[in-house]
Design an enzyme around this catalytic site. Sequence first.
Site, PDB file in Angstrom:
ATOM      1  N   ASP A  97       0.829  -1.200   0.000  1.00 62.61           N
ATOM      2  CA  ASP A  97       0.000   0.000   0.000  1.00 62.61           C
ATOM      3  C   ASP A  97       0.869   1.258   0.000  1.00 62.61           C
ATOM      4  O   ASP A  97       0.363   2.377  -0.108  1.00 62.61           O
ATOM      5  CB  ASP A  97      -0.995   0.001   1.154  1.00 62.61           C
ATOM      6  N   SER A  98       2.185   1.061   0.053  1.00 66.06           N
ATOM      7  CA  SER A  98       3.132   2.163  -0.157  1.00 66.06           C
ATOM      8  C   SER A  98       2.946   2.786  -1.531  1.00 66.06           C
ATOM      9  O   SER A  98       3.426   3.898  -1.784  1.00 66.06           O
ATOM     10  CB  SER A  98       4.570   1.669   0.005  1.00 66.06           C
ATOM     11  N   ASP A 132      -0.444  -6.252   0.334  1.00 66.68           N
ATOM     12  CA  ASP A 132      -0.875  -5.558   1.545  1.00 66.68           C
ATOM     13  C   ASP A 132      -2.397  -5.504   1.604  1.00 66.68           C
ATOM     14  O   ASP A 132      -3.062  -5.305   0.582  1.00 66.68           O
ATOM     15  CB  ASP A 132      -0.346  -4.125   1.555  1.00 66.68           C
ATOM     16  N   LYS A 184      -0.865  -9.413   3.619  1.00 67.14           N
ATOM     17  CA  LYS A 184      -0.139  -8.863   4.768  1.00 67.14           C
ATOM     18  C   LYS A 184      -0.956  -7.768   5.460  1.00 67.14           C
ATOM     19  O   LYS A 184      -0.980  -6.635   5.002  1.00 67.14           O
ATOM     20  CB  LYS A 184       1.217  -8.307   4.346  1.00 67.14           C
ATOM     21  N   GLU A 216       9.353  -3.892  11.067  1.00 64.97           N
ATOM     22  CA  GLU A 216       9.673  -2.564  10.533  1.00 64.97           C
ATOM     23  C   GLU A 216      10.112  -1.568  11.596  1.00 64.97           C
ATOM     24  O   GLU A 216       9.458  -1.395  12.621  1.00 64.97           O
ATOM     25  CB  GLU A 216       8.466  -1.982   9.776  1.00 64.97           C
ATOM     26  N   GLU A 223      -1.427  -5.365   8.938  1.00 61.24           N
ATOM     27  CA  GLU A 223      -0.532  -4.794   9.941  1.00 61.24           C
ATOM     28  C   GLU A 223      -1.118  -4.977  11.328  1.00 61.24           C
ATOM     29  O   GLU A 223      -2.326  -4.856  11.520  1.00 61.24           O
ATOM     30  CB  GLU A 223      -0.309  -3.298   9.680  1.00 61.24           C
TER      31      GLU A 223
END
EC number: 2.1.2.11
Length: 265
Positions: free
Chosen positions: A46-47, A85, A114, A183, A116
């Site tokens: 999602d970056s 993501d 993925k 991270e 978070e």
Amino acid sequence: MEKRKVTIRHFLEAKGSRKLAMVTAYDYPTARLVDEAGVDGILVGDSLGMVVLGYENTLRVTLRDMVAHVAAVARARPRALVVADMPFMTYETGPRDALRAAAKLVRAGAEAVKPEGGVEIVDVVEKLTKTGVPVMGHIGLNPQRVLTLGGFRMVGKDEEARRKVLEDAKALQEAGAFALVVEFVPASLAKEVTEAVKIPTICIGAGPHCDGQILVLHDIIGLSEKPPSFAKRYADVASIIREAVAKYVAEVREGKFPTPEHYRP
């Protein structure tokens, strides 16, 4: 002979024996190129909200955005494992919503998803893995919580925060995650996490002690305007693009392009 497709088993077997290299990609041509370069995993992150769409953070990225970019990456038929993501608010509302979102990502071509978070999303991870959706966890700094964190800040600097990261790692492993992204935590904490779990850890901004590393492609190739301090630039593709386009513009204006080899009379 064609190299074997990277699978979840490949990641699990690499634990403690072979460093895993992952990178982000968001479209067909870059997915093809990074795969040819030999990465083990491609994260459709999602970056993309920040490095492709121009947002200040990842929160405005939608499931529709992610599905489109996952599909583009999957069309490259990469050897690397394709991880997607789960965007903001597609899983925080519970396992049922998470399963619906994950199904769309998998149908688009994702081979793992993925989300978070740690202990607070254990029910989501359990539901996904029991339903057959591989999950890569993400602990430490969670960019989707940038508003509550007050920015992209290192996590795990005090004893209480360190315990929380370790607790998250163990909880996600127990819930069925096959790997963990760690991270922006101190390297000593990333080392402790790596030694505490049996699944591979993938560091980003967390030092050399994980089982692998991941970086955003745009940071690696010099396309990011403000790369994080932990990223290393391996090329200056931005300068190459500017130079190539400037030459094209000049030749068009000077009447030097197109020349006969570029058209039919």
